[in-house]
Design an enzyme around this catalytic site. Structure first.
Site, PDB file in Angstrom:
ATOM      1  N   THR A 125       0.818  -1.209   0.000  1.00 59.72           N
ATOM      2  CA  THR A 125       0.000   0.000   0.000  1.00 59.72           C
ATOM      3  C   THR A 125       0.854   1.261   0.000  1.00 59.72           C
ATOM      4  O   THR A 125       0.315   2.361  -0.139  1.00 59.72           O
ATOM      5  CB  THR A 125      -0.889   0.067   1.256  1.00 59.72           C
ATOM      6  OG1 THR A 125      -0.028   0.097   2.399  1.00 59.72           O
ATOM      7  CG2 THR A 125      -1.834  -1.106   1.341  1.00 59.72           C
ATOM      8  N   HIS A 161       4.130  -9.610  12.083  1.00 57.74           N
ATOM      9  CA  HIS A 161       4.889  -8.580  11.360  1.00 57.74           C
ATOM     10  C   HIS A 161       5.515  -9.192  10.092  1.00 57.74           C
ATOM     11  O   HIS A 161       5.424  -8.622   9.011  1.00 57.74           O
ATOM     12  CB  HIS A 161       5.958  -8.042  12.317  1.00 57.74           C
ATOM     13  CG  HIS A 161       6.620  -6.768  11.882  1.00 57.74           C
ATOM     14  ND1 HIS A 161       7.388  -6.022  12.733  1.00 57.74           N
ATOM     15  CD2 HIS A 161       6.644  -6.122  10.693  1.00 57.74           C
ATOM     16  CE1 HIS A 161       7.853  -4.946  12.089  1.00 57.74           C
ATOM     17  NE2 HIS A 161       7.421  -4.987  10.849  1.00 57.74           N
ATOM     18  N   CYS A 218      -3.452   3.882   7.420  1.00 63.35           N
ATOM     19  CA  CYS A 218      -3.803   3.416   6.083  1.00 63.35           C
ATOM     20  C   CYS A 218      -4.945   2.434   6.279  1.00 63.35           C
ATOM     21  O   CYS A 218      -4.805   1.461   7.020  1.00 63.35           O
ATOM     22  CB  CYS A 218      -2.576   2.758   5.436  1.00 63.35           C
ATOM     23  SG  CYS A 218      -2.841   1.277   4.457  1.00 63.35           S
ATOM     24  N   CYS A 220      -4.487  -1.312   5.577  1.00 63.63           N
ATOM     25  CA  CYS A 220      -3.592  -1.942   6.556  1.00 63.63           C
ATOM     26  C   CYS A 220      -4.306  -2.092   7.896  1.00 63.63           C
ATOM     27  O   CYS A 220      -4.140  -3.077   8.608  1.00 63.63           O
ATOM     28  CB  CYS A 220      -2.335  -1.106   6.763  1.00 63.63           C
ATOM     29  SG  CYS A 220      -1.569  -0.497   5.257  1.00 63.63           S
TER      30      CYS A 220
HETATM   31  C1  LIG Z   1      -0.536  -2.975  11.509  1.00 63.03           C
HETATM   32  C2  LIG Z   1       0.220  -2.688  10.247  1.00 63.03           C
HETATM   33  C3  LIG Z   1      -0.247  -3.186   9.049  1.00 63.03           C
HETATM   34  C4  LIG Z   1       0.429  -2.921   7.856  1.00 63.03           C
HETATM   35  N1  LIG Z   1      -0.074  -3.408   6.693  1.00 63.03           N
HETATM   36  C5  LIG Z   1       0.539  -3.098   5.536  1.00 63.03           C
HETATM   37  C6  LIG Z   1       0.002  -3.533   4.283  1.00 63.03           C
HETATM   38  O1  LIG Z   1      -1.045  -4.187   4.230  1.00 63.03           O
HETATM   39  N2  LIG Z   1       0.646  -3.190   3.130  1.00 63.03           N
HETATM   40  C7  LIG Z   1       1.802  -2.436   3.158  1.00 63.03           C
HETATM   41  O2  LIG Z   1       2.350  -2.146   2.096  1.00 63.03           O
HETATM   42  N3  LIG Z   1       2.339  -2.024   4.338  1.00 63.03           N
HETATM   43  C8  LIG Z   1       1.738  -2.327   5.505  1.00 63.03           C
HETATM   44  N4  LIG Z   1       2.269  -1.888   6.686  1.00 63.03           N
HETATM   45  C9  LIG Z   1       3.581  -1.216   6.675  1.00 63.03           C
HETATM   46  C10 LIG Z   1       4.740  -2.244   6.704  1.00 63.03           C
HETATM   47  O3  LIG Z   1       4.521  -3.236   7.687  1.00 63.03           O
HETATM   48  C11 LIG Z   1       6.078  -1.582   7.017  1.00 63.03           C
HETATM   49  O4  LIG Z   1       5.976  -0.864   8.219  1.00 63.03           O
HETATM   50  C12 LIG Z   1       6.545  -0.644   5.925  1.00 63.03           C
HETATM   51  O5  LIG Z   1       6.596  -1.333   4.700  1.00 63.03           O
HETATM   52  C13 LIG Z   1       7.933  -0.078   6.235  1.00 63.03           C
HETATM   53  O6  LIG Z   1       8.874  -1.141   6.324  1.00 63.03           O
HETATM   54  P1  LIG Z   1      10.295  -1.002   6.975  1.00 63.03           P
HETATM   55  O7  LIG Z   1      11.269  -1.692   6.079  1.00 63.03           O
HETATM   56  O8  LIG Z   1      10.590   0.412   7.270  1.00 63.03           O
HETATM   57  O9  LIG Z   1      10.282  -1.842   8.327  1.00 63.03           O
HETATM   58  P2  LIG Z   1       9.024  -2.176   9.258  1.00 63.03           P
HETATM   59  O10 LIG Z   1       8.332  -3.387   8.756  1.00 63.03           O
HETATM   60  O11 LIG Z   1       8.231  -0.938   9.474  1.00 63.03           O
HETATM   61  O12 LIG Z   1       9.721  -2.609  10.607  1.00 63.03           O
HETATM   62  C14 LIG Z   1      10.302  -1.649  11.525  1.00 63.03           C
HETATM   63  C15 LIG Z   1      11.470  -2.309  12.236  1.00 63.03           C
HETATM   64  O13 LIG Z   1      11.010  -3.456  12.959  1.00 63.03           O
HETATM   65  C16 LIG Z   1      11.945  -4.522  12.866  1.00 63.03           C
HETATM   66  N5  LIG Z   1      11.256  -5.682  12.270  1.00 63.03           N
HETATM   67  C17 LIG Z   1      10.837  -5.834  10.992  1.00 63.03           C
HETATM   68  N6  LIG Z   1      10.213  -7.006  10.827  1.00 63.03           N
HETATM   69  C18 LIG Z   1      10.242  -7.626  12.023  1.00 63.03           C
HETATM   70  C19 LIG Z   1       9.758  -8.870  12.492  1.00 63.03           C
HETATM   71  N7  LIG Z   1       9.089  -9.719  11.697  1.00 63.03           N
HETATM   72  N8  LIG Z   1       9.979  -9.190  13.788  1.00 63.03           N
HETATM   73  C20 LIG Z   1      10.616  -8.340  14.608  1.00 63.03           C
HETATM   74  N9  LIG Z   1      11.089  -7.142  14.214  1.00 63.03           N
HETATM   75  C21 LIG Z   1      10.906  -6.785  12.947  1.00 63.03           C
HETATM   76  C22 LIG Z   1      13.091  -4.004  12.042  1.00 63.03           C
HETATM   77  O14 LIG Z   1      14.083  -3.521  12.921  1.00 63.03           O
HETATM   78  C23 LIG Z   1      12.502  -2.856  11.261  1.00 63.03           C
HETATM   79  O15 LIG Z   1      13.460  -1.890  10.957  1.00 63.03           O
HETATM   80  C24 LIG Z   1       1.600  -2.124   7.883  1.00 63.03           C
HETATM   81  C25 LIG Z   1       2.068  -1.614   9.090  1.00 63.03           C
HETATM   82  C26 LIG Z   1       1.395  -1.864  10.275  1.00 63.03           C
HETATM   83  C27 LIG Z   1       1.894  -1.267  11.550  1.00 63.03           C
END
Ligand SMILES: Cc1cc2nc3c(=O)[nH]c(=O)nc-3n(C[C@H](O)[C@H](O)[C@H](O)COP(=O)(O)OP(=O)(O)OC[C@H]3O[C@@H](n4cnc5c(N)ncnc54)[C@H](O)[C@@H]3O)c2cc1C
Ligand SMILES: *[C@@H]1O[C@H](CO)[C@@H](O)[C@H](O)[C@H]1NC(C)=O
Ligand SMILES: *[C@@H]1O[C@H](CO)[C@@H](O)[C@H](O)[C@H]1NC(C)=O
Ligand SMILES: *[C@@H]1O[C@H](CO)[C@@H](O)[C@H](O)[C@H]1NC(C)=O
Length: 445
Positions: A168, A232, A371, A374
């Protein structure tokens, strides 16, 4: 009573197993679960069935309130993504950039995220009257109170098929803040440990980076962390598997983005964390699988029906569900939750309550997700997991259900059933997608 959770990983990374060892009484439980067996079981048996099940009208419509305001902080969604068009957020952001190009890219990203994250509230062939009929039927079932979300007049049915979980464009500080809160406030974190998840924060310590203190946590608390981490992972796998690859002539092209997958889960790219996070997904899968196998006696009761008003369809849906539950019962390597949820009666009750409160809170935190799509899937999966845990905590009540009396003892609401099976469907799909990514990665080499 303190448990130590010891994980044994094998170098090949393909298989893993874990042991739960009670430091007081020696080996409590031994669960040898290798990823390959779970893959085969899921990809060949469960996935095709669950995919068919969630197409059914009963499982296709989820009633949810997406309009609740965030109770914890002012809505600060990534340049207020939710209101991109209403509030001209880019103006504010322009000041931060010296380059106009960045600002333009930001506006584009913002608008795109707004578009991709929006809910399609079209309700295909189901009429409002049908839903009213469902509500009448459900009310007559004498159910206990559901979540306030379900009963709120603001709650609306959403067609899940029209709103698939996929990329998204929701990202940045707003998304991190939500993830961070879920881990920080609900991970039973020892107060002394500072571990920002926000990649922008100066120190990169993380929940799972502190395996030392994780070792020290009692089993239940570690389980809680691994469940959240697994969720996650699942969400992030889906956004990699259904990524926006291209937009040709106004038509979006969706597909697997291997680069994105590797960035998030590659062992080199994440210094091994990715592998750990994927294992947490399998762990979550096993927990929900276990819950399904335990709830089977409930659905086997004749009075439990999956009502949509179409007698023929409804019995076909129930039959399919029972078929899936029978498969889950036959799975030979179930997670043994007895060490976790049994214990002393008082202790178990306290834990049950603690888990419930934490999940309620996570569900509130989901109201801060900036969003809508999400938020929809975040809420659904939280409710699904919460329901799975309630099932695991209610084994005795389920076993003791009367044969013919619908209004006594353990019950599930329509939304809980829809959430439980769809949440499990998401995990099942994640594991299937992982298989695809593995193949794609192999081809690339
Ligand atoms: C409830 C929710 C639903 C979402 N749904 C969607 C969606 O449907 N579609 C979409 O495109 N995006 C969605 N997002 C956003 C997506 O999950 C990420 O936050 C976004 O893509 C940014 O990714 P990022 O690489 O910055 O790390 P993020 O996924 O934001 O993670 C942040 C930090 O957490 C740690 N981390 C990452 N994965 C894990 C794990 N599995 N276990 C433990 N620690 C971890 C890492 O240190 C990472 O830097 C959603 C977010 C939330 C909070
Ligand atoms: C919502 O879905 C319906 C059915 O697929 C489709 O016709 C409609 O164009 C969609 N609406 C939006 C805003 O995408
Ligand atoms: C809705 O349409 C689908 C096919 O598009 C059909 O299988 C289903 O039975 C319909 N449901 C109702 C209640 O008409
Ligand atoms: C619920 O979460 C919020 C936001 O992270 C936090 O401030 C609050 O302390 C949490 N409450 C409980 C009971 O966990």
């Amino acid at each position: 009573q303190r448990f130590v959770w010891r994980r044994v990983s094998f170098a090949r990374g393909a298989c893993f197993k874990w042991q739960v060892v009670a430091s007081l009484t020696g080996v409590l439980d031994d669960c040898f679960c290798d990823i390959e067996s779970i893959d085969v079981f899921n990809n060949l048996k469960i996935f095709p069935l669950i995919r068919k099940l969630i197409e059914k009208d009963f499982f296709r419509y989820y009633r949810v309130n997406l309009k609740r305001p965030c109770p914890f902080w002012p809505d600060d969604s990534h340049c207020s993504i939710r209101d991109c068009h209403v509030e001209p957020c880019p103006e504010v952001r322009v000041q931060h950039y010296s380059l106009a190009a960045n600002a333009i890219r930001d506006i584009k990203e913002c608008e795109q995220a707004h578009e991709l994250g929006a809910i399609n509230s079209t309700l295909s062939n189901q009429s409002k009257e049908a839903f009213e009929d469902w509500a009448h039927h459900d009310d007559a079932q004498d159910h206990f109170c559901g979540l306030d979300d379900e009963t709120s007049p603001e709650a609306e049915y959403v067609d899940l098929r029209l709103n698939p979980e996929r990329y998204t464009g929701y990202k940045g500080p707003s998304a991190w803040r939500v993830w961070n809160s879920i881990y920080e406030e609900n991970c039973f974190k020892p107060r002394s440990v500072y571990r920002p998840l926000n990649p922008l924060a100066p120190s990169r310590g993380e929940c799972e980076g502190f395996y030392d203190w994780l070792e020290g946590l009692c089993l239940e608390k570690r389980v809680f962390y691994r469940l959240i981490s697994g969720l996650h992972s699942s969400i992030n796998i889906h956004l990699c598997a259904k990524h926006l690859l291209d937009e040709a002539w106004g038509k979006a092209v969706w597909g697997a983005n291997v680069h994105e997958f590797r960035r998030r889960f590659g062992s080199a790219e994440t210094k091994g964390e990715g592998t750990r996070r994927l294992k947490n997904l399998y762990f979550l899968y096993l927990i929900e699988l276990r819950a399904l196998s335990k709830v089977a006696p409930y659905f086997e009761r004749a009075f439990v029906n999956l009502y949509t008003g179409n007698v023929h369809e409804d019995s076909a849906t129930k039959e399919l569900l029972l078929q899936i539950l029978t498969e889950t019962k036959a799975f030979p390597m179930h997670f043994d939750e007895s060490s976790m949820f049994a214990g002393h009666k008082m202790e178990a009750r306290r834990l049950k309550e603690e888990f419930r409160l934490h999940f309620k809170n996570i569900s509130r935190i989901m109201d801060c997700v900036g969003c809508d799509k999400c938020r929809l899937w975040g809420k659904l999966q939280t409710q699904g997991l919460g329901t799975a845990l309630r099932i695991l905590f209610s084994e005795k009540e389920i076993k003791n259900l009367p044969e013919n009396s619908p209004s006594k003892g353990f019950q599930l609401t329509r939304q809980e059933i829809v959430a439980l099976l769809n949440a499990f469907g998401r995990l099942s799909t994640s594991i299937k997608e992982l298989h695809n990514f593995r193949t794609l990665l192999k081809d690339q080499r």
